[in-house]
Design a protein around this motif. Structure first.
Motif, PDB file in Angstrom:
ATOM      1  N   UNK A  22     -50.542   2.885 -33.825  1.00 58.54           N
ATOM      2  CA  UNK A  22     -51.357   1.825 -33.248  1.00 58.54           C
ATOM      3  C   UNK A  22     -52.727   2.357 -32.867  1.00 58.54           C
ATOM      4  N   UNK A  23     -53.750   1.542 -33.022  1.00 59.93           N
ATOM      5  CA  UNK A  23     -55.111   1.956 -32.717  1.00 59.93           C
ATOM      6  C   UNK A  23     -55.313   2.215 -31.241  1.00 59.93           C
ATOM      7  N   UNK A  24     -54.431   1.737 -30.380  1.00 56.77           N
ATOM      8  CA  UNK A  24     -54.599   1.922 -28.941  1.00 56.77           C
ATOM      9  C   UNK A  24     -54.465   3.364 -28.517  1.00 56.77           C
ATOM     10  N   UNK A  25     -54.017   4.267 -29.404  1.00 54.00           N
ATOM     11  CA  UNK A  25     -53.945   5.680 -29.045  1.00 54.00           C
ATOM     12  C   UNK A  25     -55.311   6.326 -29.014  1.00 54.00           C
ATOM     13  N   UNK A  26     -56.331   5.626 -29.429  1.00 53.69           N
ATOM     14  CA  UNK A  26     -57.639   6.246 -29.588  1.00 53.69           C
ATOM     15  C   UNK A  26     -58.204   6.808 -28.300  1.00 53.69           C
ATOM     16  N   UNK A  27     -58.092   6.089 -27.191  1.00 49.09           N
ATOM     17  CA  UNK A  27     -58.741   6.510 -25.958  1.00 49.09           C
ATOM     18  C   UNK A  27     -57.751   6.949 -24.895  1.00 49.09           C
ATOM     19  N   UNK A  28     -56.520   7.140 -25.229  1.00 49.44           N
ATOM     20  CA  UNK A  28     -55.550   7.563 -24.243  1.00 49.44           C
ATOM     21  C   UNK A  28     -54.149   7.258 -24.706  1.00 49.44           C
ATOM     22  N   UNK A  29     -53.168   7.364 -23.786  1.00 49.96           N
ATOM     23  CA  UNK A  29     -51.786   7.102 -24.173  1.00 49.96           C
ATOM     24  C   UNK A  29     -51.613   5.693 -24.700  1.00 49.96           C
ATOM     25  N   UNK A 125     -48.225  11.651 -28.951  1.00 43.62           N
ATOM     26  CA  UNK A 125     -49.553  11.058 -28.758  1.00 43.62           C
ATOM     27  C   UNK A 125     -50.470  11.584 -29.848  1.00 43.62           C
ATOM     28  N   UNK A 126     -50.994  10.660 -30.634  1.00 46.98           N
ATOM     29  CA  UNK A 126     -51.881  11.047 -31.716  1.00 46.98           C
ATOM     30  C   UNK A 126     -53.338  10.933 -31.295  1.00 46.98           C
ATOM     31  N   UNK A 127     -54.145  11.845 -31.804  1.00 50.92           N
ATOM     32  CA  UNK A 127     -55.575  11.849 -31.526  1.00 50.92           C
ATOM     33  C   UNK A 127     -56.283  10.804 -32.392  1.00 50.92           C
ATOM     34  N   UNK A 128     -57.425  10.332 -31.902  1.00 48.85           N
ATOM     35  CA  UNK A 128     -58.252   9.436 -32.703  1.00 48.85           C
ATOM     36  C   UNK A 128     -59.092  10.202 -33.706  1.00 48.85           C
ATOM     37  N   UNK A 129     -59.111  11.537 -33.591  1.00 42.80           N
ATOM     38  CA  UNK A 129     -59.927  12.356 -34.493  1.00 42.80           C
ATOM     39  C   UNK A 129     -59.132  12.682 -35.754  1.00 42.80           C
ATOM     40  N   UNK A 130     -59.716  12.406 -36.897  1.00 40.03           N
ATOM     41  CA  UNK A 130     -59.004  12.479 -38.174  1.00 40.03           C
ATOM     42  C   UNK A 130     -58.533  13.888 -38.515  1.00 40.03           C
ATOM     43  N   UNK A 156     -55.728  15.679 -26.916  1.00 43.03           N
ATOM     44  CA  UNK A 156     -55.808  14.666 -27.964  1.00 43.03           C
ATOM     45  C   UNK A 156     -57.191  14.024 -28.061  1.00 43.03           C
ATOM     46  N   UNK A 157     -57.927  14.012 -26.959  1.00 46.31           N
ATOM     47  CA  UNK A 157     -59.256  13.393 -26.947  1.00 46.31           C
ATOM     48  C   UNK A 157     -60.275  14.357 -26.344  1.00 46.31           C
ATOM     49  N   UNK A 158     -60.542  15.469 -27.030  1.00 46.35           N
ATOM     50  CA  UNK A 158     -61.391  16.516 -26.450  1.00 46.35           C
ATOM     51  C   UNK A 158     -62.808  16.067 -26.150  1.00 46.35           C
ATOM     52  N   UNK A 159     -63.361  15.142 -26.928  1.00 40.32           N
ATOM     53  CA  UNK A 159     -64.748  14.735 -26.702  1.00 40.32           C
ATOM     54  C   UNK A 159     -64.909  14.007 -25.379  1.00 40.32           C
ATOM     55  N   UNK A 160     -63.831  13.495 -24.821  1.00 43.02           N
ATOM     56  CA  UNK A 160     -63.885  12.853 -23.506  1.00 43.02           C
ATOM     57  C   UNK A 160     -63.580  13.832 -22.385  1.00 43.02           C
ATOM     58  N   UNK A 161     -63.281  15.091 -22.749  1.00 44.64           N
ATOM     59  CA  UNK A 161     -62.898  16.084 -21.746  1.00 44.64           C
ATOM     60  C   UNK A 161     -63.598  17.419 -21.969  1.00 44.64           C
ATOM     61  N   UNK A 162     -64.862  17.374 -22.347  1.00 44.67           N
ATOM     62  CA  UNK A 162     -65.649  18.599 -22.428  1.00 44.67           C
ATOM     63  C   UNK A 162     -65.474  19.428 -23.669  1.00 44.67           C
ATOM     64  N   UNK A 163     -64.796  18.912 -24.687  1.00 45.61           N
ATOM     65  CA  UNK A 163     -64.601  19.656 -25.923  1.00 45.61           C
ATOM     66  C   UNK A 163     -65.257  18.947 -27.095  1.00 45.61           C
ATOM     67  N   UNK A 164     -64.986  19.451 -28.273  1.00 49.51           N
ATOM     68  CA  UNK A 164     -65.521  18.845 -29.484  1.00 49.51           C
ATOM     69  C   UNK A 164     -64.388  18.285 -30.329  1.00 49.51           C
TER      70      UNK A 164
END
Length: 426
Positions: A22-29, A125-130, A156-164
């Motif tokens: 599901x696309x809802x995994x993009x920004x969190x659980x 939990x899948x990341x939104x990053x391909x 899973x979402x490093x760009x929102x937590x100081x990563x790339x």
């Protein structure tokens, strides 16, 4: 070394595995009803739903605890101190909110699948990053998936937590058989090697053609075994406990101050800190009666693991500042999972299973290994010990903070360790 998929093959496999997410995994659980990463018919959604009566019984039993007399020493050398246990019980009986944690856990996509006769619970939990790298992480004892949850967002979402985006992971967090929401084995043989084989099958069912693995404590033993099995698709492993050293340091160097300090710490653990390990490795059924009957006995048994984590947790309950993420609520989230699932004895029994195979010859680890040494661990393994234990060691790091519950206590620092460790695996 076993052959490894190319980066292109890895990405193709990860993308293929994610087509039904599901696309809802993009920004969190994602919601717990989200589809798994594959249409395997044996995987079914799962939600935690503990009956109200069971939660009330837990609180009632905490309040009705029959207390021992006060210890006769000023430190923890006789075990968990009475003041610490009573402070924990007061908070548990009057202020702790299980439903808060149940809602938190149910915000993650959870599933179950039967492998080798046992239901395996896991968070995915899948990341939104391909280009995210699939990672299976295994908890330890006296832990559970609780100790890993705070790392999910940053991994899973490093760009929102100081990563790339290049540091992104797809996460699979299974519960070891006999722990938490996984089923209890009904037959002998579920040692860490069999669990490792189950994880290989789990990752295959999820459609991951290339992945890495991480573990601490019992999870380190599972991940070590997974590395020795080197199933198709496993690219490498990361550990934060040097499992081979627990079996003896006879072949490890003891020349430098760092090596001598590690050997001394292990000796202290062997003489005064491993009571839980001896009991669970030899008489798990005996201790199980207490662990399933008294919530406070269960909590005390779990707190009495190592000096560093005990002092930090005790301080939090007795009014001091928590060490990182080891708050009163998070500690009781973990203990309550054990109590409400009735897995005190089955988790202990895993130690007995491992003891039956200790000392048996093991194949070397052919895949690349990364290791992080945390200062508050039972012993901080020197690089020389990691190199002697794992000739395929590719990455070694000494963390500045954190102890046995590294991911739980210092989730951001732990995430940084994993990002650095696995960059060369991508």
């Amino acid at each position: 070394m076993t052959s490894q998929p190319t980066r292109r093959q890895l990405l193709q496999g990860s993308l293929a595995a994610g087509l039904t997410v599901a696309a809802s995994t993009a920004l969190g659980p994602a919601p717990a009803s989200a589809a798994p990463s594959t249409g395997h018919p044996g995987i079914r959604p799962f939600r935690v739903a503990i009956r109200r009566e069971r939660v009330a019984e837990m609180r009632r039993r905490v309040a009705a605890t029959r207390w021992p007399s006060r210890e006769l020493v000023a430190d923890r050398s006789q075990g968990v101190q009475l003041a610490s246990a009573q402070a924990l019980a007061r908070f548990w009986a009057t202020s702790y909110d299980w439903r808060r944690f149940e809602a938190k856990l149910n915000a993650f996509p959870q599933f179950k699948t039967e492998i080798d006769g046992v239901d395996i619970h896991f968070v995915q939990v899948r990341s939104r990053h391909r280009d995210a790298l699939p990672l299976v992480m295994t908890h330890g004892w006296p832990g559970s998936v609780v100790e890993l949850l705070e790392t999910v967002g940053p991994l899973t979402d490093p760009t929102a937590h100081g990563g790339s985006a290049a540091d992104a992971f797809h996460l699979v967090l299974p519960s070891i058989p006999g722990y938490g929401f996984s089923g209890k084995p009904a037959e002998l043989g579920w040692d860490t090697n069999r669990t490792a084989r189950a994880w290989a099958e789990l990752m295959r069912r999820l459609g991951y053609t290339g992945y890495v693995a991480q573990g601490g404590d019992v999870g380190a033993a599972v991940t070590d075994n997974l590395g020795r099995l080197a199933p198709p698709g496993l690219l490498g492993i990361h550990l934060n406990l040097l499992v081979p050293a627990l079996g003896g340091t006879g072949n490890l160097p003891k020349n430098t101050d760092e090596e001598k300090a590690a050997a001394a710490a292990l000796q202290t653990f062997s003489t005064s800190g491993r009571g839980y390990l001896v009991e669970q490795s030899t008489r798990p059924q005996t201790i199980g009666y207490a662990l399933l009957d008294s919530p406070v006995a269960l909590a005390a048994w779990m707190l009495d693991h190592d000096t560093d984590s005990y002092l930090k947790i005790s301080r939090a309950f007795r009014g001091g500042p928590p060490s990182g993420n080891l708050t009163r609520e998070h500690v009781l989230d973990n203990v309550s999972v054990y109590w409400l699932t009735g897995t005190g004895e089955s988790a202990a029994r895993a130690y007995w299973e491992r003891a039956q195979t200790s000392g048996h010859p093991q194949a070397p680890v052919p895949v690349p290994v990364a290791f992080s040494a945390f200062p508050g661990e039972i012993f901080q393994a020197p690089r020389s010990w990691a190199e002697a234990s794992y000739p395929t060691l590719r990455h070694y790091s000494k963390a500045t903070r954190g102890g046995h519950f590294a991911a739980w206590e210092e989730p951001q620092l732990f995430v940084e360790e994993l990002r650095a460790a696995f960059r060369s695996f991508r």
